[in-house]
Design an enzyme around this catalytic site. Structure first.
Site, short mmCIF file in Angstrom:
data_model
loop_
_atom_site.label_atom_id
_atom_site.label_comp_id
_atom_site.label_asym_id
_atom_site.label_seq_id
_atom_site.Cartn_x
_atom_site.Cartn_y
_atom_site.Cartn_z
N ASP A 37 -2.14 5.84 3.68
CA ASP A 37 -1.22 5.03 2.87
C ASP A 37 0.16 5.64 2.96
O ASP A 37 0.32 6.81 3.32
CB ASP A 37 -1.69 4.98 1.41
CG ASP A 37 -1.35 3.65 0.75
OD1 ASP A 37 -0.18 3.21 0.87
OD2 ASP A 37 -2.23 3.06 0.10
N ASP A 53 2.54 5.12 7.85
CA ASP A 53 3.13 3.80 7.72
C ASP A 53 2.61 2.96 8.88
O ASP A 53 2.84 3.30 10.05
CB ASP A 53 4.66 3.91 7.78
CG ASP A 53 5.35 2.57 7.55
OD1 ASP A 53 4.74 1.52 7.77
OD2 ASP A 53 6.53 2.59 7.15
N VAL A 54 1.90 1.87 8.59
CA VAL A 54 1.25 1.11 9.65
C VAL A 54 2.24 0.38 10.55
O VAL A 54 1.84 -0.16 11.59
CB VAL A 54 0.21 0.11 9.09
CG1 VAL A 54 -0.93 0.83 8.40
CG2 VAL A 54 0.86 -0.93 8.18
N ASN A 80 -7.07 -2.49 5.63
CA ASN A 80 -6.74 -3.12 4.36
C ASN A 80 -5.24 -3.20 4.09
O ASN A 80 -4.80 -4.08 3.35
CB ASN A 80 -7.41 -2.36 3.22
CG ASN A 80 -6.90 -2.77 1.86
OD1 ASN A 80 -7.21 -3.84 1.36
ND2 ASN A 80 -6.09 -1.91 1.25
N TYR A 145 2.76 -15.71 4.31
CA TYR A 145 1.55 -14.92 4.07
C TYR A 145 0.34 -15.57 4.74
O TYR A 145 -0.46 -14.89 5.41
CB TYR A 145 1.32 -14.78 2.57
CG TYR A 145 0.11 -13.97 2.20
CD1 TYR A 145 0.10 -12.59 2.34
CD2 TYR A 145 -1.04 -14.58 1.71
CE1 TYR A 145 -1.01 -11.84 2.01
CE2 TYR A 145 -2.16 -13.83 1.36
CZ TYR A 145 -2.14 -12.47 1.52
OH TYR A 145 -3.24 -11.73 1.19
N LYS A 149 -2.35 -14.16 7.68
CA LYS A 149 -3.79 -14.05 7.47
C LYS A 149 -4.57 -14.95 8.42
O LYS A 149 -5.71 -14.63 8.81
CB LYS A 149 -4.14 -14.34 6.01
CG LYS A 149 -3.62 -13.26 5.06
CD LYS A 149 -4.14 -11.88 5.44
CE LYS A 149 -3.69 -10.81 4.46
NZ LYS A 149 -4.24 -9.47 4.78
N THR A 180 -5.06 -7.35 -8.59
CA THR A 180 -4.55 -6.11 -8.02
C THR A 180 -3.14 -5.84 -8.55
O THR A 180 -2.51 -6.71 -9.15
CB THR A 180 -4.48 -6.20 -6.49
OG1 THR A 180 -3.57 -7.25 -6.13
CG2 THR A 180 -5.85 -6.47 -5.88
#
Length: 251
Positions: A37, A53-54, A80, A145, A149, A180
C-alpha cells in the site's frame, strides 16, 4: 479454518477497507500475508507491510520481490488497490481518465507482471482481481469508474486463458456498494449523507450495503485450494443487485 496453512499471499491496497479485511482473513486461516500500500501505517504483525505505489513499475517490482523473498514464495495475489471516480463522460478530463486507468487497470497489470514468475513456482497459484458491479450494470455518474472495472473484468478473463495451463487460476470478485472508507467519504460530501446512504442501500435487494468482510470471504474462496477447478469466473457479492428484479416492497 486452516485451509491456507503453508500458503503465502500478497494483497495490494491491503492497509484498509476490503484489502485489510482480506489480509486479516487470509492470515486467520493460516496464510503468511504481505500487504502492499502507499501508506502502511497501522499494519502490524502477523501481516508484513511494504510501501508501494501501483502506478510506479519500479516500486511495484521492488515491493513484490521483497515480499516474496520474506515470505519464501508466493501462492496468492489479490489485486485490490484501486480508486473511485464520479461523473458522466463529460465530467472528467483526459488527465483524470488516464490517472484512474493507471491505478485501477495498469496497477493490476504491473503487480501481476511482477508476481507471475513467483506464482509459476507454486502448486496452488491463484490471482483474484477486485472488479465491481459497475462492470456489468449501468450505474449513473460512474462512467470513468465503470470503464476501468469493465476493463478489469475483460483482463481477468484474458489472464485466466493465458495462464490456466501454467496452473495459475485467475478470477475476480464483483462487489456491490461496500461500506468502506471511500464510500464513507462520498457520503460525507453529499448534501444529505443520511439520504444518500439510504439510496445506496436501497438499490441493493438486501436493503443494506455490503460489508468488507463479506467481500473478503468471497476473495478467500476464489484464492483457496478448495476452489481448484474455478478459473475465469466473476463472483458477484452485491446483495442481489445484478441478478434480482424484485417487485416494489408490499406488492
Amino acid at each position: 479454518m486452516s485451509d491456507f496453512a503453508g500458503l503465502k499471499a500478497l494483497v495490494t491496497g491491503g492497509a484498509s477497507g476490503i484489502g485489510r479485511a482480506t489480509a486479516d482473513l487470509l492470515a486467520a486461516r493460516g496464510a503468511r500475508v504481505a500487504v502492499l500500500d502507499r501508506d502502511v501505517t497501522g499494519v502490524g504483525k502477523p501481516l508484513l507491510a511494504y510501501r508501494a505505489d501501483v502506478t510506479d513499475d519500479t516500486s511495484v517490482r521492488t515491493a513484490v520481490e521483497r515480499a516474496a523473498e520474506d515470505l519464501a514464495g508466493l501462492d496468492v495475489l489479490v489485486n485490490n488497490a484501486g480508486i473511485g471516480a464520479q461523473g458522466t463522460v463529460e465530467d472528467n478530463d483526459d488527465t483524470e481518465w488516464h490517472r484512474v486507468f493507471d491505478v485501477n487497470v495498469l496497477g493490476m497489470v504491473r503487480t501481476a507482471r511482477a508476481a507471475l514468475p513467483r506464482l509459476r513456482r507454486s502448486s496452488h497459484a491463484a490471482i483474484v482481481n477486485i472488479c465491481s458491479i459497475a462492470a456489468t450494470a449501468g450505474l449513473p455518474q460512474r462512467a470513468l469508474y465503470s470503464a476501468t472495472k469493465g476493463a478489469v473484468y475483460a483482463l481477468t478473463l484474458a489472464m485466466a486463458a493465458d495462464h490456466v495451463r501454467e496452473g495459475i487460476r485467475v478470477n475476480c470478485v464483483n462487489p456491490g456498494t461496500v461500506d468502506t472508507p471511500w464510500v464513507g467519504r462520498l457520503l460525507d460530501a453529499a448534501p444529505d449523507p443520511a439520504a444518500e446512504r439510504a439510496a445506496l442501500a436501497g438499490r441493493q435487494p438486501t436493503g443494506r450495503l455490503v460489508t468488507a468482510a463479506e467481500v473478503a470471504g468471497a476473495i478467500a474462496y476464489l484464492a483457496g485450494p478448495l476452489s481448484g477447478a474455478t478459473t475465469g469466473t466473476a463472483l458477484a457479492v452485491d446483495g442481489g443487485m445484478q441478478g434480482l428484479r424484485l417487485r416494489p416492497a408490499g406488492q
